[in-house]
Design a protein around this motif. Sequence first.
Motif, PDB file in Angstrom:
ATOM      1  N   ILE A  89       0.838  -1.208   0.000  1.00 49.08           N
ATOM      2  CA  ILE A  89       0.000   0.000   0.000  1.00 49.08           C
ATOM      3  C   ILE A  89       0.868   1.251   0.000  1.00 49.08           C
ATOM      4  O   ILE A  89       0.621   2.190  -0.769  1.00 49.08           O
ATOM      5  N   ILE A  90       1.887   1.290   0.840  1.00 49.27           N
ATOM      6  CA  ILE A  90       2.768   2.458   0.904  1.00 49.27           C
ATOM      7  C   ILE A  90       3.460   2.665  -0.440  1.00 49.27           C
ATOM      8  O   ILE A  90       3.612   3.798  -0.900  1.00 49.27           O
ATOM      9  N   ARG A  91       3.863   1.586  -1.103  1.00 51.01           N
ATOM     10  CA  ARG A  91       4.486   1.709  -2.431  1.00 51.01           C
ATOM     11  C   ARG A  91       3.508   2.299  -3.449  1.00 51.01           C
ATOM     12  O   ARG A  91       3.888   3.111  -4.279  1.00 51.01           O
ATOM     13  N   VAL A  92       2.252   1.879  -3.382  1.00 50.87           N
ATOM     14  CA  VAL A  92       1.247   2.432  -4.302  1.00 50.87           C
ATOM     15  C   VAL A  92       1.034   3.914  -4.017  1.00 50.87           C
ATOM     16  O   VAL A  92       0.973   4.729  -4.946  1.00 50.87           O
ATOM     17  N   PHE A  93       0.927   4.291  -2.747  1.00 50.81           N
ATOM     18  CA  PHE A  93       0.787   5.708  -2.397  1.00 50.81           C
ATOM     19  C   PHE A  93       1.987   6.506  -2.917  1.00 50.81           C
ATOM     20  O   PHE A  93       1.830   7.611  -3.439  1.00 50.81           O
ATOM     21  N   THR A  94       3.175   5.946  -2.803  1.00 53.07           N
ATOM     22  CA  THR A  94       4.385   6.631  -3.278  1.00 53.07           C
ATOM     23  C   THR A  94       4.349   6.808  -4.791  1.00 53.07           C
ATOM     24  O   THR A  94       4.652   7.889  -5.303  1.00 53.07           O
ATOM     25  N   LYS A  95       3.953   5.761  -5.501  1.00 55.75           N
ATOM     26  CA  LYS A  95       3.835   5.865  -6.967  1.00 55.75           C
ATOM     27  C   LYS A  95       2.802   6.917  -7.353  1.00 55.75           C
ATOM     28  O   LYS A  95       3.003   7.685  -8.296  1.00 55.75           O
ATOM     29  N   LEU A  96       1.698   6.949  -6.621  1.00 56.32           N
ATOM     30  CA  LEU A  96       0.651   7.946  -6.883  1.00 56.32           C
ATOM     31  C   LEU A  96       1.195   9.364  -6.706  1.00 56.32           C
ATOM     32  O   LEU A  96       0.919  10.254  -7.510  1.00 56.32           O
ATOM     33  N   ARG A  97       1.962   9.558  -5.645  1.00 58.07           N
ATOM     34  CA  ARG A  97       2.538  10.875  -5.379  1.00 58.07           C
ATOM     35  C   ARG A  97       3.513  11.267  -6.492  1.00 58.07           C
ATOM     36  O   ARG A  97       3.493  12.391  -6.980  1.00 58.07           O
ATOM     37  N   GLU A  98       4.359  10.333  -6.912  1.00 54.41           N
ATOM     38  CA  GLU A  98       5.301  10.608  -7.998  1.00 54.41           C
ATOM     39  C   GLU A  98       4.559  10.936  -9.288  1.00 54.41           C
ATOM     40  O   GLU A  98       4.928  11.856 -10.009  1.00 54.41           O
ATOM     41  N   TYR A  99       3.505  10.183  -9.567  1.00 54.81           N
ATOM     42  CA  TYR A  99       2.689  10.408 -10.748  1.00 54.81           C
ATOM     43  C   TYR A  99       2.061  11.799 -10.704  1.00 54.81           C
ATOM     44  O   TYR A  99       2.068  12.530 -11.689  1.00 54.81           O
ATOM     45  N   THR A 100       1.546  12.166  -9.541  1.00 56.31           N
ATOM     46  CA  THR A 100       0.927  13.481  -9.374  1.00 56.31           C
ATOM     47  C   THR A 100       1.951  14.588  -9.573  1.00 56.31           C
ATOM     48  O   THR A 100       1.674  15.588 -10.240  1.00 56.31           O
ATOM     49  N   LEU A 101       3.148  14.422  -9.003  1.00 54.29           N
ATOM     50  CA  LEU A 101       4.195  15.431  -9.154  1.00 54.29           C
ATOM     51  C   LEU A 101       4.601  15.580 -10.608  1.00 54.29           C
ATOM     52  O   LEU A 101       4.815  16.691 -11.092  1.00 54.29           O
ATOM     53  N   THR A 102       4.716  14.467 -11.324  1.00 50.59           N
ATOM     54  CA  THR A 102       5.078  14.520 -12.740  1.00 50.59           C
ATOM     55  C   THR A 102       4.025  15.299 -13.515  1.00 50.59           C
ATOM     56  O   THR A 102       4.351  16.170 -14.317  1.00 50.59           O
ATOM     57  N   HIS A 103       2.765  15.000 -13.262  1.00 47.17           N
ATOM     58  CA  HIS A 103       1.695  15.712 -13.964  1.00 47.17           C
ATOM     59  C   HIS A 103       1.634  17.175 -13.554  1.00 47.17           C
ATOM     60  O   HIS A 103       1.301  18.034 -14.359  1.00 47.17           O
ATOM     61  N   LYS A 104       1.950  17.455 -12.305  1.00 44.69           N
ATOM     62  CA  LYS A 104       1.946  18.837 -11.839  1.00 44.69           C
ATOM     63  C   LYS A 104       3.000  19.638 -12.597  1.00 44.69           C
ATOM     64  O   LYS A 104       2.751  20.771 -13.012  1.00 44.69           O
ATOM     65  N   GLU A 105       4.183  19.041 -12.799  1.00 43.95           N
ATOM     66  CA  GLU A 105       5.233  19.728 -13.552  1.00 43.95           C
ATOM     67  C   GLU A 105       4.793  19.983 -14.987  1.00 43.95           C
ATOM     68  O   GLU A 105       5.014  21.069 -15.530  1.00 43.95           O
ATOM     69  N   ILE A 106       4.150  19.001 -15.595  1.00 42.90           N
ATOM     70  CA  ILE A 106       3.655  19.165 -16.971  1.00 42.90           C
ATOM     71  C   ILE A 106       2.612  20.273 -17.019  1.00 42.90           C
ATOM     72  O   ILE A 106       2.637  21.125 -17.915  1.00 42.90           O
ATOM     73  N   LEU A 107       1.706  20.299 -16.053  1.00 37.76           N
ATOM     74  CA  LEU A 107       0.676  21.338 -16.013  1.00 37.76           C
ATOM     75  C   LEU A 107       1.298  22.725 -15.823  1.00 37.76           C
ATOM     76  O   LEU A 107       0.842  23.703 -16.420  1.00 37.76           O
ATOM     77  N   MET A 108       2.345  22.807 -15.007  1.00 38.57           N
ATOM     78  CA  MET A 108       3.021  24.091 -14.809  1.00 38.57           C
ATOM     79  C   MET A 108       3.686  24.543 -16.110  1.00 38.57           C
ATOM     80  O   MET A 108       3.639  25.729 -16.454  1.00 38.57           O
ATOM     81  N   GLN A 109       4.281  23.617 -16.843  1.00 45.23           N
ATOM     82  CA  GLN A 109       4.911  23.958 -18.118  1.00 45.23           C
ATOM     83  C   GLN A 109       3.857  24.417 -19.121  1.00 45.23           C
ATOM     84  O   GLN A 109       4.087  25.368 -19.869  1.00 45.23           O
ATOM     85  N   LEU A 110       2.704  23.753 -19.133  1.00 46.08           N
ATOM     86  CA  LEU A 110       1.626  24.175 -20.032  1.00 46.08           C
ATOM     87  C   LEU A 110       1.117  25.569 -19.666  1.00 46.08           C
ATOM     88  O   LEU A 110       0.819  26.377 -20.549  1.00 46.08           O
ATOM     89  N   ALA A 111       1.017  25.845 -18.388  1.00 48.04           N
ATOM     90  CA  ALA A 111       0.574  27.169 -17.951  1.00 48.04           C
ATOM     91  C   ALA A 111       1.573  28.235 -18.393  1.00 48.04           C
ATOM     92  O   ALA A 111       1.180  29.313 -18.852  1.00 48.04           O
ATOM     93  N   GLN A 112       2.863  27.927 -18.265  1.00 49.22           N
ATOM     94  CA  GLN A 112       3.901  28.860 -18.703  1.00 49.22           C
ATOM     95  C   GLN A 112       3.804  29.079 -20.209  1.00 49.22           C
ATOM     96  O   GLN A 112       3.895  30.210 -20.681  1.00 49.22           O
ATOM     97  N   LEU A 113       3.615  28.007 -20.961  1.00 47.77           N
ATOM     98  CA  LEU A 113       3.482  28.112 -22.414  1.00 47.77           C
ATOM     99  C   LEU A 113       2.257  28.951 -22.773  1.00 47.77           C
ATOM    100  O   LEU A 113       2.316  29.789 -23.678  1.00 47.77           O
TER     101      LEU A 113
END
Length: 189
Positions: free
Chosen positions: A121-145
Motif C-alpha cells: 500500500i505504501i508503495r502504491v501511495f508513493t507511486k501515486l505521489r510521484e505520478y501526481t508530481l510529474t503531472h503537476k510539472e507538466i501542467l506548470m509547463q503548459l501554464a507557462q506556455l
Amino acid sequence: MAKKELQILVAEQKILNRIYVIRGQKIMLDKDLAEMYGVETKQLKRQVKRNIERFPKDFMFELTKKEFENLRYQIGTSSLPANLAGWGGTRYLPMAFTEQGVAMLSGILNSKTAIEVNIRIIRVFTKLREYTLTHKEILMQLAQLEKEVKGNTQDIENIFVVLKELIEKQSTPTPRNKIGFKQYGDEKG
C-alpha cells in the motif's frame, strides 16, 4: 518472472481501486484495509481505538454521513441491496486512513500479512505521489506556455494587420507617371 510481475500489478491495481479522495486527501477505508489485512473490520477499528493517540486527524478521520453517502454513490453501491453492497449492517461510519495512517496501522496490526500488505500500500501511495508530481510539472509547463502564447497574441495580430495592408496595397495599384516621350497635347504625361 513475468507471472510474478503480473501478480504484483494486479495487487497494486486492487489497492489503487480502493484509494479515494475525500477532503482533498487520498484515503483508504477501514473496510477495505481490514479485508486486505485479513481481519474483520470491527477488529481493525478496535485496535485503532485502543491506540487512538497514534492516529491524529491528519492520519485518520471518520467520514461524515454525507461523505459516506457520496462515496457509496461514487462506488456504485447505492443502488444495490444493503446486504449485497458490502456496506450492509454498517452501524458506524467508516474510518478513513491517509497514507500516514496506513503506515501507522502496521505498528498496531502486527501480523505478517498486515506488514506485507502495508508495504504494498505504501508503495502504491508513493507511486501515486510521484505520478501526481510529474503531472503537476507538466501542467506548470503548459501554464507557462499559455502565458507566453498570450503575450504573443498581440504580436501575431499586428503581423496580420500589416500583411492585410500589404495585400490591399498590391490589389489597388497606385497611379504611376508615364515614362517616355511626351506628345504635344499631353498635358501631364
